[in-house]
Each structure stands twice: as C-alpha cells, then as structure tokens.
Write an enzyme that holds these catalytic residues in place. Structure first.
Site, PDB file in Angstrom:
ATOM      1  N   SER A   1       0.917  -1.342  -0.158  1.00 25.34           N
ATOM      2  CA  SER A   1       0.014   0.112  -0.002  1.00 25.34           C
ATOM      3  C   SER A   1       0.851   1.206   0.091  1.00 25.34           C
ATOM      4  O   SER A   1       0.273   2.302  -0.225  1.00 25.34           O
ATOM      5  CB  SER A   1      -0.885  -0.152   1.021  1.00 25.34           C
ATOM      6  OG  SER A   1      -0.280  -0.037   2.471  1.00 25.34           O
TER       7      SER A   1
ATOM      8  N   ASP B   1      -2.881   8.278   7.556  1.00 25.72           N
ATOM      9  CA  ASP B   1      -3.708   7.528   8.551  1.00 25.72           C
ATOM     10  C   ASP B   1      -2.977   6.996   9.463  1.00 25.72           C
ATOM     11  O   ASP B   1      -1.886   7.128   9.754  1.00 25.72           O
ATOM     12  CB  ASP B   1      -4.639   6.662   7.592  1.00 25.72           C
ATOM     13  CG  ASP B   1      -3.851   5.572   6.625  1.00 25.72           C
ATOM     14  OD1 ASP B   1      -2.550   5.374   7.165  1.00 25.72           O
ATOM     15  OD2 ASP B   1      -4.604   5.097   5.838  1.00 25.72           O
TER      16      ASP B   1
ATOM     17  N   HIS C   1      -0.148   4.669   7.077  1.00 30.53           N
ATOM     18  CA  HIS C   1       0.423   5.061   6.039  1.00 30.53           C
ATOM     19  C   HIS C   1       0.892   6.698   6.164  1.00 30.53           C
ATOM     20  O   HIS C   1       0.231   7.660   6.705  1.00 30.53           O
ATOM     21  CB  HIS C   1      -0.318   5.103   4.844  1.00 30.53           C
ATOM     22  CG  HIS C   1      -1.109   3.787   4.566  1.00 30.53           C
ATOM     23  ND1 HIS C   1      -2.289   3.409   4.972  1.00 30.53           N
ATOM     24  CD2 HIS C   1      -0.523   2.874   3.928  1.00 30.53           C
ATOM     25  CE1 HIS C   1      -2.397   2.049   4.482  1.00 30.53           C
ATOM     26  NE2 HIS C   1      -1.289   1.695   3.935  1.00 30.53           N
TER      27      HIS C   1
END
Length: 346
Positions: free
Chosen positions: A40, A313, A316
């Site tokens: 991600s 977040d 991340h």
C-alpha cells in the site's frame, strides 16, 4: 569527458530538486520505463475492484492528488510518484489493473495494498509479490509483441528501473499479528528476516534472469514500531521490539543487495534506500497521530494543516512525509541512473 559527466550529474541533480517541488511536464525521462512492486505504500489503484477492505479509492484519500482518489493510500502522492517525477516522467505510472490503453512501454505499477513477500501476509484479497511478478511476465509478453520479439524486449528493459518496496505487511500483519499468525513461535527475528530475504531475492533474480531487469531500487521496511497504529497503544512511544526486528531485516537487506551486485551480471546494479523511519520525526509538528481520524472511512474530515502531519492515517505516511522519503534517496537514485547511462552509451 570526465568533466562533462560531472557537469551532467550536477545539472541532473538540480533538475531533480526542482522536480520534487513541481511537476516535470517537459523534461524527457532519464530511463525509458519504470516498474514498481510493493504494497500500500506504492499501490495506485490495483486494489480498487478487489474483494478487500484494503482500498483507498474514496475521499478523503487523494484529497490533495491532482486526479482525486485513485487508490493511493495517502492524501496525495506516494514516494514512488515523487521518484517518477524526479526521473522526468510526464505521467504517473499506471496500475496494472488499469493498463488498457496505457503505454506499457513507459512502465507499470504492480503494487497491491496488503501484499507481502510471503503469500499469507497481509489482510484481505491482495496481490502478493509472487503474483505481481507473474503479472509482469504477462506484460513482458505484450512488450515483446510490441517490439518484435523477446530479445528486443529484454534489451529495452535492460535500460529501465525496477522499484521494489515490500515487506512491511510481513511484519505488521504476520510476524507481529499474534495470535492470528503463529509465525513468531517458529522464527527468531533474525531467522524470519532471512526467510523473507531468500524469497524476496528469488523474485528479484527472476526479474533479472527472465525479463532483463538490470537496475533495482530496493526499499527497506518502514519502522512499524513508530506508526500511530502501534504507538497509540503505548501513549505515543515507539514499540522498540517491532522497530528492532525491522532494523535487523533492513541491515540484512543492505548486505543482500551488496551480494546481489557482486554476483549478478556486469551491467546490473541495485541500491538500497531507506523507507519511513523516526529520523524524519523532527520535520513534523505532529508525528504520532494521523491526519485522517481512525478509521479513515469515506467522507471523514481530515486535518486542515496536512503538511504538518507525518502520517495520513494510522499506518500510511502523508504526502509531505512521502516527499521527504523520496528526496533523501534522490541522490542515490540519480547516481544509479547516471551509471546506467554511462554503461549503455557507446
């Protein structure tokens, strides 16, 4: 000739610094194509239509990205996006899931949120590293068709850059995800790092041997001991056990990169670059809390001063942190590219 090469490098670095602040829309790319493998931290939309909660194709994700929410797990650009700008690419490298109509000769991004080096790592439906390499095999066939054969494709890909940024989920959602995973019962941190590296370099070697990859940027695992998902359980303090395990892996990774360079083909070159770690904490007024409230669900209202936040977040980094991570590896990447130009120029 040596003076000219040094002058070229200085000018390239000046261009790189400018590109990190502004989009390079007129410069010719310094490599013909760029391929990315990862999780991600690099995904730009490969998970959008998969059966997983690991998706980010909704506001507030992408709130600062030119095209809005695309599947990037941050508010704007990823480190890989900044690196593609650094290298002079006029468009962002597309996700493998959306290559229809795209110029695959410029590169493809195979990264998938939740993916790991080990196939069982992560959560939900993701594309692990083995399957990302399999996807590249299919793209290689398409490139071979476009260029008139596999030999022409291999010669073309010799000049391209391969970016590998994966391994975080092998720790966050495997080794330290006890009791869902029992991995810690069978491996010490040193042993686990070794098993990951054997598998990782199996795939890197495959990219080298089967597809002509010669230039690799291999990114270390992020310091998961200092992300909000873990520090909120310790009143903001880094979890040293997790940080230490990642540090062991990164030290071993640096050594394996050197070994790979010593035993691969003459014109092959790999570099290790660090990922997100606590060294950039002083650059941010807010380094232990996410900008988007946890959980960062659709239409949540994020913080207004996003450039002050290290994390977007709870797991991340923000675009601001991604910019710094890319900037601190820019000199090494430019030297790698410059060495490629020297070895391929008659």
């Amino acid at each position: 000739m040596e003076a000219k090469i040094k002058l070229w490098l200085v000018l390239s670095l000046l261009l790189a610094a400018n590109c990190m602040q502004h989009y390079c829309v007129h410069a010719e790319a310094l490599v013909p194509c760029l391929f990315a493998f990862g999780d991600s931290l690099t995904d730009c939309g490969n998970n959008n239509n998969r059966a997983t909660l690991g998706r980010a194709n909704f506001i507030p994700y992408g709130i600062d990205f030119p095209q809005g929410p695309t599947g990037r797990f941050t508010n704007g650009r990823t480190s890989f996006d900044f690196i593609s700008e650094l290298l002079g690419f006029q468009k962002f490298i597309p996700p493998h899931a959306d290559t229809s109509g795209s110029d695959i000769l410029k590169g493809v991004n195979y990264a998938s949120g939740g993916a790991g080096i080990r196939p069982e790592s992560g959560m939900g439906d993701n594309i692990d590293l083995e399957n990302q390499v399999s996807n590249h095999r299919a793209i290689f066939s398409e490139i071979s068709e476009k260029l008139g054969g596999s030999e022409n494709a291999t010669e073309y890909l010799n000049k391209c850059l391969y970016y590998v940024n994966i391994g975080t989920n092998d720790y966050l959602f495997n080794y330290f995800f006890f009791p869902i995973y029992l991995t810690r019962l069978f491996y010490t941190p040193q042993q686990y790092a070794d098993t990951l590296l054997v598998r990782l370099f199996k795939y890197i070697q495959e990219l080298h041997d089967d597809f002509g990859a010669r230039k690799f940027v291999v990114v270390g695992v992020a310091d998961i001991g200092c992300i909000p998902a873990t520090t909120h359980q310790t009143n903001g303090s880094c979890v040293e056990e997790m940080s230490d395990a990642v540090s062991i892996y990164n030290d071993k990774l640096k050594s394996r990169v050197d070994q790979f360079n010593n035993h691969s083909s003459t014109h092959s070159k790999s570099i290790f670059v660090p990922s997100l770690d606590r060294s950039i904490i002083p650059d941010f007024p807010v380094a232990n809390a996410p900008c988007c409230p946890t959980p960062c669900l659709p239409n949540r209202t994020p913080c207004q001063n996003r450039s002050n936040y290290m994390f977007w977040d709870e797991t991340h980094p923000s675009e601001a942190a991604n910019r710094i991570t890319a900037q601190r590896s820019s000199n090494d990447i430019m030297r790698l590219v410059q060495s490629s130009i020297q070895t391929t120029t008659p």
